[in-house]
Design an enzyme around this catalytic site. Sequence first.
Site, mmCIF file in Angstrom:
data_model
loop_
_atom_site.group_PDB
_atom_site.id
_atom_site.type_symbol
_atom_site.label_atom_id
_atom_site.label_comp_id
_atom_site.label_asym_id
_atom_site.label_seq_id
_atom_site.Cartn_x
_atom_site.Cartn_y
_atom_site.Cartn_z
ATOM 1 N N HIS A 188 -10.552 -2.468 11.343
ATOM 2 C CA HIS A 188 -9.466 -3.331 10.843
ATOM 3 C C HIS A 188 -9.276 -4.467 11.847
ATOM 4 O O HIS A 188 -8.296 -4.486 12.599
ATOM 5 C CB HIS A 188 -8.200 -2.483 10.707
ATOM 6 C CG HIS A 188 -7.079 -3.136 9.959
ATOM 7 N ND1 HIS A 188 -5.756 -2.816 10.176
ATOM 8 C CD2 HIS A 188 -7.061 -4.081 8.993
ATOM 9 C CE1 HIS A 188 -4.983 -3.531 9.374
ATOM 10 N NE2 HIS A 188 -5.749 -4.318 8.654
ATOM 11 N N LYS A 213 -9.824 -2.342 1.522
ATOM 12 C CA LYS A 213 -9.530 -1.227 2.412
ATOM 13 C C LYS A 213 -10.273 0.048 1.979
ATOM 14 O O LYS A 213 -10.732 0.821 2.814
ATOM 15 C CB LYS A 213 -8.019 -0.992 2.487
ATOM 16 C CG LYS A 213 -7.253 -2.187 3.095
ATOM 17 C CD LYS A 213 -7.708 -2.475 4.475
ATOM 18 C CE LYS A 213 -7.173 -3.684 5.222
ATOM 19 N NZ LYS A 213 -5.896 -4.235 5.038
ATOM 20 N N TYR A 216 -1.615 -3.553 -6.675
ATOM 21 C CA TYR A 216 -1.454 -4.230 -5.390
ATOM 22 C C TYR A 216 -2.745 -4.214 -4.561
ATOM 23 O O TYR A 216 -3.426 -3.183 -4.471
ATOM 24 C CB TYR A 216 -0.314 -3.585 -4.579
ATOM 25 C CG TYR A 216 -0.286 -4.146 -3.169
ATOM 26 C CD1 TYR A 216 0.210 -5.429 -2.935
ATOM 27 C CD2 TYR A 216 -0.834 -3.441 -2.100
ATOM 28 C CE1 TYR A 216 0.179 -5.979 -1.655
ATOM 29 C CE2 TYR A 216 -0.867 -3.986 -0.824
ATOM 30 C CZ TYR A 216 -0.370 -5.252 -0.608
ATOM 31 O OH TYR A 216 -0.421 -5.806 0.640
ATOM 32 N N ASP A 218 -9.434 -9.793 8.722
ATOM 33 C CA ASP A 218 -8.900 -8.459 8.414
ATOM 34 C C ASP A 218 -9.878 -7.313 8.691
ATOM 35 O O ASP A 218 -9.458 -6.247 9.111
ATOM 36 C CB ASP A 218 -8.451 -8.405 6.951
ATOM 37 C CG ASP A 218 -7.521 -7.245 6.645
ATOM 38 O OD1 ASP A 218 -6.559 -7.023 7.419
ATOM 39 O OD2 ASP A 218 -7.759 -6.538 5.644
ATOM 40 N N ARG A 257 0.837 -1.189 0.000
ATOM 41 C CA ARG A 257 0.000 0.000 0.000
ATOM 42 C C ARG A 257 0.881 1.252 0.000
ATOM 43 O O ARG A 257 2.011 1.239 0.466
ATOM 44 C CB ARG A 257 -0.924 0.031 1.239
ATOM 45 C CG ARG A 257 -2.093 -0.951 1.147
ATOM 46 C CD ARG A 257 -3.001 -0.879 2.357
ATOM 47 N NE ARG A 257 -2.326 -1.319 3.547
ATOM 48 C CZ ARG A 257 -1.771 -0.527 4.455
ATOM 49 N NH1 ARG A 257 -1.830 0.797 4.323
ATOM 50 N NH2 ARG A 257 -1.150 -1.020 5.497
ATOM 51 N N ARG A 298 1.905 -12.213 -0.694
ATOM 52 C CA ARG A 298 0.559 -12.502 -0.182
ATOM 53 C C ARG A 298 -0.043 -13.738 -0.843
ATOM 54 O O ARG A 298 0.290 -14.074 -1.984
ATOM 55 C CB ARG A 298 -0.356 -11.311 -0.473
ATOM 56 C CG ARG A 298 0.044 -10.015 0.224
ATOM 57 C CD ARG A 298 -0.697 -9.816 1.510
ATOM 58 N NE ARG A 298 -0.107 -8.756 2.353
ATOM 59 C CZ ARG A 298 -0.655 -8.374 3.508
ATOM 60 N NH1 ARG A 298 -1.783 -8.904 3.937
ATOM 61 N NH2 ARG A 298 -0.070 -7.453 4.247
ATOM 62 N N SER A 336 -1.368 -3.672 10.247
ATOM 63 C CA SER A 336 -1.023 -4.532 9.121
ATOM 64 C C SER A 336 0.205 -5.383 9.432
ATOM 65 O O SER A 336 1.194 -4.883 9.973
ATOM 66 C CB SER A 336 -0.743 -3.671 7.888
ATOM 67 O OG SER A 336 -1.888 -2.895 7.596
ATOM 68 N N CYS A 346 0.589 -7.649 11.677
ATOM 69 C CA CYS A 346 0.856 -7.796 13.111
ATOM 70 C C CYS A 346 0.067 -8.927 13.746
ATOM 71 O O CYS A 346 -0.116 -8.940 14.970
ATOM 72 C CB CYS A 346 0.605 -6.481 13.830
ATOM 73 S SG CYS A 346 1.841 -5.236 13.420
HETATM 74 P P1 GTP Z 1 -2.568 -7.771 7.350
HETATM 75 O O1 GTP Z 1 -3.097 -8.795 6.410
HETATM 76 O O2 GTP Z 1 -1.444 -6.982 6.764
HETATM 77 O O3 GTP Z 1 -3.622 -6.866 7.905
HETATM 78 O O4 GTP Z 1 -1.822 -8.534 8.548
HETATM 79 P P2 GTP Z 1 -2.235 -9.489 9.755
HETATM 80 O O5 GTP Z 1 -2.498 -8.651 10.956
HETATM 81 O O6 GTP Z 1 -3.296 -10.449 9.361
HETATM 82 O O7 GTP Z 1 -0.856 -10.244 10.052
HETATM 83 P P3 GTP Z 1 -0.467 -11.797 9.963
HETATM 84 O O8 GTP Z 1 -1.310 -12.658 10.860
HETATM 85 O O9 GTP Z 1 -0.414 -12.179 8.549
HETATM 86 O O10 GTP Z 1 1.004 -11.773 10.588
HETATM 87 C C1 GTP Z 1 2.065 -11.051 10.031
HETATM 88 C C2 GTP Z 1 3.385 -11.611 10.456
HETATM 89 O O11 GTP Z 1 3.480 -11.686 11.880
HETATM 90 C C3 GTP Z 1 3.617 -13.032 9.936
HETATM 91 O O12 GTP Z 1 4.909 -13.114 9.429
HETATM 92 C C4 GTP Z 1 3.425 -13.907 11.140
HETATM 93 O O13 GTP Z 1 4.196 -15.078 11.078
HETATM 94 C C5 GTP Z 1 3.861 -12.995 12.295
HETATM 95 N N1 GTP Z 1 3.122 -13.327 13.547
HETATM 96 C C6 GTP Z 1 1.790 -13.526 13.691
HETATM 97 N N2 GTP Z 1 1.470 -13.875 14.953
HETATM 98 C C7 GTP Z 1 2.634 -13.900 15.647
HETATM 99 C C8 GTP Z 1 2.971 -14.191 17.016
HETATM 100 O O14 GTP Z 1 2.129 -14.511 17.855
HETATM 101 N N3 GTP Z 1 4.301 -14.094 17.356
HETATM 102 C C9 GTP Z 1 5.252 -13.747 16.446
HETATM 103 N N4 GTP Z 1 6.508 -13.683 16.864
HETATM 104 N N5 GTP Z 1 4.970 -13.472 15.147
HETATM 105 C C10 GTP Z 1 3.689 -13.540 14.749
HETATM 106 C C1 SPV Z 2 -3.005 -4.588 5.199
HETATM 107 O O1 SPV Z 2 -2.039 -3.966 4.730
HETATM 108 O O2 SPV Z 2 -3.508 -4.289 6.311
HETATM 109 C C2 SPV Z 2 -3.597 -5.729 4.466
HETATM 110 C C3 SPV Z 2 -3.180 -5.953 3.087
HETATM 111 O O3 SPV Z 2 -4.459 -6.410 5.003
HETATM 112 S S1 SPV Z 2 -3.987 -4.823 2.006
HETATM 113 O O4 SPV Z 2 -5.242 -5.448 1.573
HETATM 114 O O5 SPV Z 2 -3.116 -4.637 0.893
HETATM 115 O O6 SPV Z 2 -4.285 -3.609 2.685
HETATM 116 MN MN MN Z 3 -5.104 -5.559 6.919
#
Ligand code: GTP
Ligand code: SPV
Ligand code: MN
Length: 581
Positions: free
Chosen positions: A227, A207, A198, A276, A70, A365, A249, A251
């Site tokens: 979110h 979003k 993207y 999400d 983004r 992704r 994002s 996290c």
């Molecule tokens: P968006 O799709 O961008 O909104 O992200 P999201 O909040 O869904 O994040 P996602 O669950 O995909 O996690 C992002 C990264 O954080 C990944 O590389 C995970 O492996 C890592 N991660 C997730 N949960 C944990 C955790 O409990 N501990 C650690 N150390 N890393 C984590």
């Molecule tokens: C984020 O960045 O929080 C995502 C991926 O979930 S996107 O849909 O590109 O915003």
């Molecule tokens: Mn997101």
Amino acid sequence: MTTKNQELANWVSTVAAQTQPQEIVWCDGSDSEYQHIIDMMLEDGTLSSLNPETHPNCYLHLSDPQDVARVEHLTYICTDAPDTVGDNNNWMPIADAKAKMNALFDGCMQGRTMYVVPYCMGPIDSPYSRCGVEITDSPYVVINMKLMTRMGAAALARIEQEGGFVKGLHSIGELDPERRFIMHFPQELSIMSYGSGYGGNALLGKKCHALRIASWQAKDEGWLAEHMLILGLESPAGEIHYIAAAFPSACGKTNLAMLIPPEEYKDWKIWTLGDDIAWLHPGDDGQLRAINPEAGYFGVVPGTNAKTNRNAFDMIQRNTIFTNVAQTADGQPWWEDKKEGVPSIDWKGDAYQSSNGPAAHPNSRFTVAATENRAYSSLAEAPDGVPISAIIFGGRRRELAPLVYQAKSWEHGVLVGASVASETTAAATGKVGVVRRDPMAMKPFCGYNFADYWGHWLSFSERLDKLPKVFHVNWFRQNEDGDFLWPGFGDNLRVLEWIIKRCKGEVDADETPIGYLPNAEGLNIDDLGIDPAVWQSLISIEPEQWRQEMDEFGEYLASFGDRLPAKLKAQHELVKAALAS
Ligand code: GTP
Ligand code: SPV
Ligand code: MN
């Protein structure tokens, strides 16, 4: 195909006259249409097949290397007055934005196909759902929208029945970062996005519509667009509590929403409703009810493996579109921390060399339909959504924020949400790992002034009979060597258990200036083998650090001036006073 909805028919004609496509295709959302577009993309090389033996119906798209995330600095909310959108957004006057975008869109689809993509955010039969139509010249967008939304004939039928819809106009343009803008016009329910293919910039239902436009509508109509993931936590007794959690994002939302309990908790179960976005409405029952407007996952690939997220790992073995991952020599997708295979070709399509950086882009992704997830909740499609017992905010903080704490009241919970700060990630262009304020994990997504948004959040104490309890978590505390102090992933269930116990009044906690923290016995860490000193540091606070944090946060709040709700300011004063004594 065309439509009985005159407004839609007119808009499509106007856009076609402006952008001059070679052809117009109305998408019906059928599987055959999906396959046809895939075949076309395989033919022209914008997609390649992954190993059909190991990964049936899995495809790889390598984006332009400058178009991988983004672009917050190029994302604008365009209204009649800047104070409505606040310093938390980029603002542009409507007429200026239109002029800029129209110049870009003029003739931009020459020689291309223009796809008309009707979609519904939320279950087709839910009163909480909202429709939109995205016009795009990107076949990649069409196939992603098919997996991510209820796309096609059913959505069009709903639009024809109820009338209103969000207009989203998208072109990949030349993929030139200098000619790239994502513009939102909340007062006329429209979006114009140019120059990027993207996800968050181009899949306009996500979003742009379901957060930025929807948050604006939600403020006017008395609901929330957030979110947030939505999950159901089922205890061994078969009781299910629903939780919504907002983390910035990359996290941890997808991971928490799909969590597999550790061995000691094998009789527990997590059901995924969303990973999400959540739309939260005061229900007739006086509770906050959540639906997931999406129908698929656009998830971070790196870090996904059989240990961290087995459900996701298994889910993406079939029927998945991968974007910007690497490949093994035998055409399997590969990424950092996959824990199996070796990369042969990197995300740019070059022979892999470790000196060129990661093999898969850190923001690579997967796109996959939600129904592919074996933990998909049977209530994920419920028109009335699910009642939310707890709201969790969280961030990625290598220090300061404890593993978990509970807000003392709804008003304090709004302050806790507003105080979220987190290290930046590869989900947006720019520097990674810098702590920035990200209230409610909505900094990039709230379509209006944060001060008004917090006021709106505060108003829910009057809209609901039964308010969710509010918590804050941090899975990402590190030691000096950069190792995570908390095992995370499946073991996060222990924290969820504590949260539900707190909701039910089943466990005591320590009252501190920032909220309730688990006491030594309250949160179960049996069999974790965690060092007692480390555990203490995870569930305690350093008052001096927190005084500093609250001062900085206070300056941030003050930057919203007179618009800042007095109640929020008062909550901040309370925490500061408690820290001072
Ligand atoms: P968006 O799709 O961008 O909104 O992200 P999201 O909040 O869904 O994040 P996602 O669950 O995909 O996690 C992002 C990264 O954080 C990944 O590389 C995970 O492996 C890592 N991660 C997730 N949960 C944990 C955790 O409990 N501990 C650690 N150390 N890393 C984590
Ligand atoms: C984020 O960045 O929080 C995502 C991926 O979930 S996107 O849909 O590109 O915003
Ligand atoms: Mn997101």
